[in-house]
Enzyme design. Structure first.
Site, PDB file in Angstrom:
ATOM      1  N   GLN A 115     -20.167  11.787  -6.970  1.00  6.18           N
ATOM      2  CA  GLN A 115     -19.129  12.305  -7.861  1.00  6.18           C
ATOM      3  C   GLN A 115     -19.730  13.034  -9.060  1.00  6.18           C
ATOM      4  OE1 GLN A 115     -15.628  11.166  -7.031  1.00  6.18           O
ATOM      5  NE2 GLN A 115     -15.208  13.042  -8.139  1.00  6.18           N
ATOM      6  N   LYS A 130     -16.754   5.925 -10.130  1.00  4.63           N
ATOM      7  CA  LYS A 130     -15.931   5.537  -8.983  1.00  4.63           C
ATOM      8  C   LYS A 130     -15.624   4.055  -9.098  1.00  4.63           C
ATOM      9  CE  LYS A 130     -14.294   7.328  -5.106  1.00  4.63           C
ATOM     10  NZ  LYS A 130     -13.876   8.692  -4.765  1.00  4.63           N
ATOM     11  N   ASP A 170      -8.041   7.399  -4.253  1.00  8.16           N
ATOM     12  CA  ASP A 170      -8.977   7.600  -3.149  1.00  8.16           C
ATOM     13  C   ASP A 170      -8.352   6.872  -1.959  1.00  8.16           C
ATOM     14  OD1 ASP A 170     -11.901   8.630  -2.580  1.00  8.16           O
ATOM     15  OD2 ASP A 170     -11.861   6.658  -1.671  1.00  8.16           O
TER      16      ASP A 170
HETATM   17  P1  NDP Z   1      -6.162   8.065   2.594  1.00  6.99           P
HETATM   18  O1  NDP Z   1      -6.129   6.614   2.322  1.00  6.99           O
HETATM   19  O2  NDP Z   1      -4.983   8.888   2.221  1.00  6.99           O
HETATM   20  O3  NDP Z   1      -6.461   8.317   4.147  1.00  6.99           O
HETATM   21  C1  NDP Z   1      -7.625   7.844   4.752  1.00  6.99           C
HETATM   22  C2  NDP Z   1      -7.584   8.201   6.238  1.00  6.99           C
HETATM   23  O4  NDP Z   1      -8.855   7.933   6.808  1.00  6.99           O
HETATM   24  C3  NDP Z   1      -6.566   7.388   7.026  1.00  6.99           C
HETATM   25  O5  NDP Z   1      -6.082   8.164   8.084  1.00  6.99           O
HETATM   26  C4  NDP Z   1      -7.408   6.218   7.545  1.00  6.99           C
HETATM   27  O6  NDP Z   1      -6.900   5.644   8.747  1.00  6.99           O
HETATM   28  C5  NDP Z   1      -8.736   6.910   7.813  1.00  6.99           C
HETATM   29  N1  NDP Z   1      -9.832   5.957   7.662  1.00  6.99           N
HETATM   30  C6  NDP Z   1     -10.175   5.266   6.539  1.00  6.99           C
HETATM   31  N2  NDP Z   1     -11.213   4.468   6.788  1.00  6.99           N
HETATM   32  C7  NDP Z   1     -11.533   4.674   8.079  1.00  6.99           C
HETATM   33  C8  NDP Z   1     -12.532   4.152   8.927  1.00  6.99           C
HETATM   34  N3  NDP Z   1     -13.416   3.238   8.480  1.00  6.99           N
HETATM   35  N4  NDP Z   1     -12.594   4.618  10.207  1.00  6.99           N
HETATM   36  C9  NDP Z   1     -11.711   5.534  10.657  1.00  6.99           C
HETATM   37  N5  NDP Z   1     -10.735   6.064   9.880  1.00  6.99           N
HETATM   38  C10 NDP Z   1     -10.652   5.637   8.627  1.00  6.99           C
HETATM   39  O7  NDP Z   1      -7.493   8.603   1.879  1.00  6.99           O
HETATM   40  P2  NDP Z   1      -7.847  10.076   1.397  1.00  6.99           P
HETATM   41  O8  NDP Z   1      -7.294  11.059   2.345  1.00  6.99           O
HETATM   42  O9  NDP Z   1      -7.505  10.177  -0.026  1.00  6.99           O
HETATM   43  O10 NDP Z   1      -9.449  10.049   1.488  1.00  6.99           O
HETATM   44  C11 NDP Z   1     -10.140  10.390   2.692  1.00  6.99           C
HETATM   45  C12 NDP Z   1     -11.578  10.753   2.348  1.00  6.99           C
HETATM   46  O11 NDP Z   1     -11.588  11.862   1.435  1.00  6.99           O
HETATM   47  C13 NDP Z   1     -12.402   9.653   1.661  1.00  6.99           C
HETATM   48  O12 NDP Z   1     -13.746   9.774   2.067  1.00  6.99           O
HETATM   49  C14 NDP Z   1     -12.299  10.012   0.183  1.00  6.99           C
HETATM   50  O13 NDP Z   1     -13.369   9.499  -0.566  1.00  6.99           O
HETATM   51  C15 NDP Z   1     -12.365  11.537   0.283  1.00  6.99           C
HETATM   52  N6  NDP Z   1     -11.836  12.253  -0.862  1.00  6.99           N
HETATM   53  C16 NDP Z   1     -10.539  12.030  -1.297  1.00  6.99           C
HETATM   54  C17 NDP Z   1     -10.064  12.740  -2.380  1.00  6.99           C
HETATM   55  C18 NDP Z   1      -8.640  12.649  -2.810  1.00  6.99           C
HETATM   56  O14 NDP Z   1      -8.245  13.449  -3.671  1.00  6.99           O
HETATM   57  N7  NDP Z   1      -7.837  11.747  -2.279  1.00  6.99           N
HETATM   58  C19 NDP Z   1     -10.939  13.654  -3.145  1.00  6.99           C
HETATM   59  C20 NDP Z   1     -12.232  13.876  -2.550  1.00  6.99           C
HETATM   60  C21 NDP Z   1     -12.649  13.158  -1.475  1.00  6.99           C
HETATM   61  P3  NDP Z   1      -6.331   4.125   8.704  1.00  6.99           P
HETATM   62  O15 NDP Z   1      -5.151   4.182   7.771  1.00  6.99           O
HETATM   63  O16 NDP Z   1      -5.992   3.816  10.116  1.00  6.99           O
HETATM   64  O17 NDP Z   1      -7.453   3.291   8.162  1.00  6.99           O
END
Ligand code: NDP
Length: 450
Positions: A115, A130, A170
């Site tokens: 970050q 974080k 996140d």
């Molecule tokens: P959400 O909680 O909205 O969504 C996460 C998604 O990833 C879900 O579909 C979830 O499926 C899946 N997921 C999570 N863990 C696992 C795993 N171990 N194996 C397989 N699938 C998994 O999170 P975000 O969309 O906000 O974040 C997603 C990524 O983007 C993260 O790495 C985060 O750090 C990064 N990010 C997010 C930002 C933001 O603004 N939100 C900014 C920059 C980066 P399920 O529900 O089935 O677990």
């Protein structure tokens, strides 16, 4: 790299490993950055003398705390919470909060480290941090989620503030959780301030914040394509995840004429050869519930195959956008993408590719953008939310979208400036790491030892 540099780099990596044993994700993140910047670092006498790299491999502080709350049956639950304030040299600590059973101090240290450099690339005055908890929200009621958020804030509030540390969302922390966290913070300190971002538009949130990471990723991808005189229109894109980042990336990509052939959850992958329709993605963004349920609703409305327990990377695609979690693409997945002639991998998630996968992409000349560059749109918009809160104003959607586009284009230009041109291959990892490290290192140096 010269022999001397290779030895110096190995010694540094060993030193970090010894100080942080049993923290694989954190070691991985430091190793990846150090490998790219080390030759430049050794040439800069000032940085070396001030031990800037060594200092940046240690967080400013890490706060660990107990989070106790009562579930719906009146049973007391005990979780652990953390806030990693990694580097405050270029602005208040800034970075999301993650609630997931896989959260450990190693995961949060790697995310906070990344970050710091990501935030530097945005050009905004924001440092890196974080936080999160090992709390698993799946199957929890609305009231339980609220009580957990309030218990988490009962300790966190002491360590944050609009000029100190500004958390955001996140994994599993979206608009609803930010609402509960913000409400409790406001009541505890009796002040309405911009101490959290990702807030609802009605109480200090910003237009475009929810969309920013996914949209920013597609803006960055368009820059990568333009560099090769290619367009997004008509390309097949495999996306993992079905959360905030994945769905907004899918929405923007389909609106711009690309075909999104996969979305996924931790239970499996939805594959649609003809592409998941825009309207289904728009509806999924509005739907609540587990991401697997959201994907199964798309399947029952629009068809496609549900590939239980499979990842998306076995499907043919021109572009892969990992948008779920760390290390979700391993060497086998990377080989499958190379075999299907995938040309570009741009990271929506943070560090979604293992080191072996990253190496394989490079060997196969697949362009590969690191999350610290390609997913920086979210934190950039958070920075703009902070600016709006501080000036007691609200900017309009078009203005913010233009600003997001401009920031992503600028990050792309910084990457290209330092990416090198070996056999006309642009190394985006190297470009992002060098550009980001220069900004942070210069700020650390200028502020003296401490
Ligand atoms: P959400 O909680 O909205 O969504 C996460 C998604 O990833 C879900 O579909 C979830 O499926 C899946 N997921 C999570 N863990 C696992 C795993 N171990 N194996 C397989 N699938 C998994 O999170 P975000 O969309 O906000 O974040 C997603 C990524 O983007 C993260 O790495 C985060 O750090 C990064 N990010 C997010 C930002 C933001 O603004 N939100 C900014 C920059 C980066 P399920 O529900 O089935 O677990």
């Amino acid at each position: 790299m010269s022999d001397n540099n290779a030895t110096g780099l190995r010694d540094f990596i060993d030193w970090v490993q010894q100080r942080n044993p049993h923290e694989p994700e954190f070691n991985q993140a430091v190793r990846e950055l150090a490998s790219d910047i080390y030759p430049m670092y050794t040439e800069h006498q000032g940085w070396r003398a001030a031990k800037v790299l060594e200092r940046l491999s240690e967080a400013d502080r890490i706060i660990t705390f107990r989070v106790c709350w009562e579930d719906d049956h009146g049973e007391v639950q005990v979780n652990r919470g953390w806030r990693v304030q990694h580097c405050g040299a270029i602005g208040p600590y800034k970075g999301g909060v993650r609630f997931h059973r896989t959260v450990t101090v190693s995961v949060l240290k790697f995310l906070a480290f990344e970050q710091t450099f990501k935030n530097a690339l945005t050009g905004l005055p924001i440092g890196g941090g974080k936080g999160g908890s090992d709390f698993d929200p799946s199957g929890r009621s609305e009231r339980e989620i609220m009580r957990f958020c309030q218990a988490f804030m009962d300790e966190l509030y002491r360590h944050i503030g609009e000029n100190t540390d500004v958390p955001a969302g996140d994994i599993n922390v979206g608009r609803r959780e930010i609402g509960y966290l913000f409400g409790h913070y406001r009541r505890l300190v009796n002040t309405f301030s911009g101490a959290l971002t990702g807030k609802d538009i009605e109480f200090g949130g910003s237009h475009v914040r929810m969309e920013a990471t996914g949209y920013g990723l597609i803006y960055f991808l368009r820059c990568m394509l333009a560099q090769r005189e290619q367009e997004l229109d008509g390309l097949s894109i495999a996306i993992s995840g079905a959360g905030n980042v994945a769905l907004h990336a899918a929405q923007k990509a389909t609106h711009l004429g690309a075909k999104v052939v996969t979305l996924s959850s931790s239970q499996g992958t939805l594959f649609s050869k003809q592409g998941i329709p825009c309207e289904a993605i728009d509806r999924a963004i509005e739907q609540s519930g587990s991401t697997t349920d959201v994907l199964k609703t798309i399947q029952s409305d629009c068809g496609g195959d549900w590939l239980k327990d499979e990842k998306p990377w076995g499907q043919r695609c021109d572009v892969a956008l990992p948008c779920a979690t760390q290390n979700e693409i391993d060497a086998d997945d990377a080989q499958a993408l190379a075999d299907s002639h995938c040309q570009i991998v741009a990271e929506g998630a943070n560090m979604p590719c293992t080191e072996d996968a990253t190496r394989l992409f490079k060997e196969n000349k697949i362009l590969h953008a690191p999350g610290k560059a390609s997913n920086a749109g979210g934190v950039a918009l958070s920075g703009l939310e902070m600016a709006q809160n501080a000036s007691f104003s609200r900017w309009d959607q078009e203005q913010l979208n233009d600003k997001l586009l401009e920031i992503m284009q600028d990050i792309h230009a910084q990457c290209i400036q330092h990416a090198g041109d070996e056999d006309s291959y642009k190394d985006y990892h190297r470009g992002a790491n060098i550009a980001a490290f220069q900004r942070v290192a210069n700020a650390v140096m200028a502020q003296g030892v401490g």
